[in-house]
Scaffold this active site. Sequence first.
Site, PDB file in Angstrom:
ATOM      1  N   CYS A  89      12.166   9.011 -11.432  1.00 10.26           N
ATOM      2  CA  CYS A  89      11.555   7.729 -11.794  1.00 10.26           C
ATOM      3  C   CYS A  89      11.347   7.567 -13.297  1.00 10.26           C
ATOM      4  CB  CYS A  89      10.225   7.569 -11.074  1.00 10.26           C
ATOM      5  SG  CYS A  89      10.391   7.561  -9.272  1.00 10.26           S
ATOM      6  N   HIS A 350      10.219  -1.662  -8.739  1.00 15.21           N
ATOM      7  CA  HIS A 350      10.526  -0.337  -9.283  1.00 15.21           C
ATOM      8  C   HIS A 350      11.975   0.070  -9.021  1.00 15.21           C
ATOM      9  CE1 HIS A 350      10.152   3.650 -10.696  1.00 15.21           C
ATOM     10  NE2 HIS A 350       9.693   4.238  -9.597  1.00 15.21           N
TER      11      HIS A 350
END
Length: 611
Positions: A89, A350
């Site tokens: 991430c 995201h």
Amino acid sequence: MAPQQKNKVFVIGVGMTKFDKPGARDNYDYPEMAKEAGEKALADAGIPYSAIQQACVGYVYGDSTCGQRAIYHSLGLTGIPIVNVHNNCSTGSTALFLGRQLIQGGLAECVLALGFEKMERGSLSSKYMDRVNPMDKHMEVMINCYGIEAAPGAPQMFGNAGREHMEKYGTKPEHFAKIAWKNHKHSMNNPYSQFQDEYSLEQVMNSRKVFDFLTLLQCCPTSDGAGAAVLASEAFVRKHHLENQAVEIVAQEMVTDLASTFNENSCIKMVGYDMTRLAAKRCFEAAGLKPSDVDVIELHDCFSANELITYEALGLCEEGKAAELIDRGDNTYGGKFVVNPSGGLISKGHPLGATGLAQCAELCWQLRRQAGRRQVPGAKVALQHNIGLGGAVVVTLYRMGFPKESRSIVAATCSSSSSLEGFKSYSIFKEIEKHLQQEGEQLIEKVGGVFAFKVKDGPNGREATWVVDVKNGKGSVTNDPGKKADCTLSISDEDLRDLMMGNLNPQTVRCTQKIESPQDRAPKSSSLQLPEEVEMLVGLLDQTGSIGSPAEQSYVIRVKGAQHAALGQASAEGDGGGDNVVDPDSLRSVVQEVQNPVPQEFLLSKWVRAM
């Protein structure tokens, strides 16, 4: 051997796509995403792709060399080095980190950091089942602390970190829910956000349970999208006259897992608390700043639990005091910090490889005063936090690189700001400036006013202010939003251009303006001394509930003698705007027309229309 002097690094252009639910757009694959974000960043910087010397491209899901494919047939084929980056991430900020190092070390003058992700719907899952999972040791820590349940892995890991915080410090489920409530509320002002809906605290807490106290509205979604940033050296910035928009990366640190991640049986440590704390400490020391110096923050709120524990890791409050920070409102507008004005991962979305670069874009817009309704007042220092389990965290500090030479893009003059050329109305104001230079004294004698145009919906959704002074000296056109105007008009970029060119019916224009009571601001010149007439207008609006209450009343001011009118709304906020420059002889006849709330017409004064 003495350490070598490192070059300063600046962000000179940013761009991103709107984040969407996976598959929401037809025929929208990662090359299309990369093209959109990359072109926006290059346009923002005002440079061609041929000026890029190297590129760092990040993504998590995809085959090797997707970075090349994303750039080759989208931005250009120039043979430059393209490095593919994959760091879970934190991939996007890792691309930014590598690009910065190239410039710091003198290996390049201009670098593109690009990140994208085309994701699947639903929770994240492993793709390779025939080899050791890189998260196996992290999962062991969680299992030793709380066991494992039939729920997705990521919510369990961060949810258990939240459980540990509640057990250790007395934090309540409501504190985590308040974070998600805040981020959803912030996202309502972000056109790039995947979700732009407001929810009550009860709706957040009562949404579908994902794991323990974590509900659906406290978890980030999977998303498609891309982000990009153009980085440059100081020499490049000065050569291309980009001082007015260059945002300096004053400090940046990447830290990977420490021994404490695995040997302290703590889920808080397991999800990266110590990584973040060390990276933040190093950043503040390198920049000579303190957490209290920060104004605006974009941090990795993949789950509400992670945002809460990150407050403490970044030093925004003492350990164990995050709940008090939340209860004080020190994480939103009006508080000590504004955290995730974009809506954060929870509401903005995201797409893993894009997140770090979208955070960078938001903070650059904030520092350059281009964030529109999300703007954090007086933001001077910005902090970014992007973490990936497995693990790596990147913490970055930003501020304007040349504060004496720039008051942000919207505060630079038209004549020197190439960054405003993307606005459709840019040429209109250049033409006005030209006329003022040629016949400013005559126009000042005829007009005698200062007009501010707040132009909305520009390139990448940007906003800018042009202030046309036809009252002082020989007249001028600037972009200083702090300059007092007699009349302030807010209008879209396209409508203003079309109106000036005669391609738009004035009756269809949507333009807003606010009127202030004459008691609030004394007249400054003879052309503004209209107490009786203005009181009539203010009194009428007051009767309709437009002043002193949240209600709004549309109105039209039509001044035939001066060929000057404005259409807008009066509101209880009373912010912005100023006294109207109108013809006193015609205002009395206009007052009766004001009672009609339907917009009738919008006319500009003769000198503007002649342009």
